[in-house]
Scaffold this active site. Sequence first.
Site, PDB file in Angstrom:
ATOM      1  N   HIS A 134       0.839  -1.200   0.000  1.00  0.00           N
ATOM      2  CA  HIS A 134       0.000   0.000   0.000  1.00  0.00           C
ATOM      3  C   HIS A 134       0.871   1.246   0.000  1.00  0.00           C
ATOM      4  CE1 HIS A 134      -3.693  -2.221   0.646  1.00  0.00           C
ATOM      5  NE2 HIS A 134      -3.106  -2.896   1.618  1.00  0.00           N
ATOM      6  N   ALA A 181      11.797 -17.725  11.336  1.00  0.00           N
ATOM      7  CA  ALA A 181      10.365 -17.580  11.587  1.00  0.00           C
ATOM      8  C   ALA A 181      10.058 -16.146  12.010  1.00  0.00           C
ATOM      9  CB  ALA A 181       9.929 -18.560  12.672  1.00  0.00           C
ATOM     10  N   LYS A 201      17.738  -8.900   9.224  1.00  0.00           N
ATOM     11  CA  LYS A 201      19.163  -8.592   9.086  1.00  0.00           C
ATOM     12  C   LYS A 201      19.951  -9.904   9.042  1.00  0.00           C
ATOM     13  CE  LYS A 201      18.791  -4.210  11.577  1.00  0.00           C
ATOM     14  NZ  LYS A 201      18.820  -3.430  10.328  1.00  0.00           N
ATOM     15  N   ARG A 204      24.069 -14.632  10.134  1.00  0.00           N
ATOM     16  CA  ARG A 204      25.120 -15.607   9.853  1.00  0.00           C
ATOM     17  C   ARG A 204      25.239 -15.744   8.335  1.00  0.00           C
ATOM     18  NH1 ARG A 204      24.055 -19.346  13.431  1.00  0.00           N
ATOM     19  NH2 ARG A 204      25.880 -18.985  14.737  1.00  0.00           N
TER      20      ARG A 204
END
Length: 255
Positions: A134, A181, A201, A204
Amino acid sequence: MSKPKNTFSSWRRRLAQRAVHAGWAWVQRTGSVTVENPGRLNFRAMGTGTRLAFPLGTVFGEPWIEMGSHCIVGEQVTLTAGLMPGLDMGPDPILRIGDGVVLGRGSHVIADTTVTIGSDCYFGPYVYVTSTNHSYDDPHEPIGKQWPRMEPVEIGPGCWIGTGAVILPGARIGRNVVVAAGAVVRGTVPDHAVVAGAPAKIVRRWTPDGGWRPPLRTPAPIPIPDGITPEQLRALAELDAGAAARLAELDAGEY
């Protein structure tokens, strides 16, 4: 004083329950969508062994959806091409799903412009992928009435997308990436990275020169040796801890 059990009613209830479960299993088998039994759906392409579980989620724009071979699409998964049903999206596919892709229950893939999911990607339940967002440029107009912005989405092969992750418009996810998750992904994610958080972010990453940085906290799984049969694996799985320890002692004594 306890009341006597109605054995006849319990028997009828159990019988009815079995009939309901058997009937629902038949409905699930019959209602699932495959290339041999597409039902009302007319996908642009669907490979051998691909199956959409019943009950289906919202599915429209199928002439602009391509699905590879041996894909598993869970129950209540939404697959859409275009803003609404009945639109002509042009000559090219809008949503491309590679071979061996698994889309977990309740996931949504919304392709108002091109969305590509590479082969052997696994999605947990309730993953949300969208090429549309949107806009809110006009402070006086309701956001839902403002024209949306669209950007292509690309998910490389071999990725694992965790439960509840959100992949936003313009995301470019590389090969063999883990999306944790609940992560919210936008922008570019390089190959062999693990991303987490909202916004996501890199936590690893693997490179040919440095390996995993930061290092893995658990040892890598030991691959199954060549020549091991499924029967042998099942036999090993049935061993208790004591029997497994004795086998280990015998094996160690050979060297």
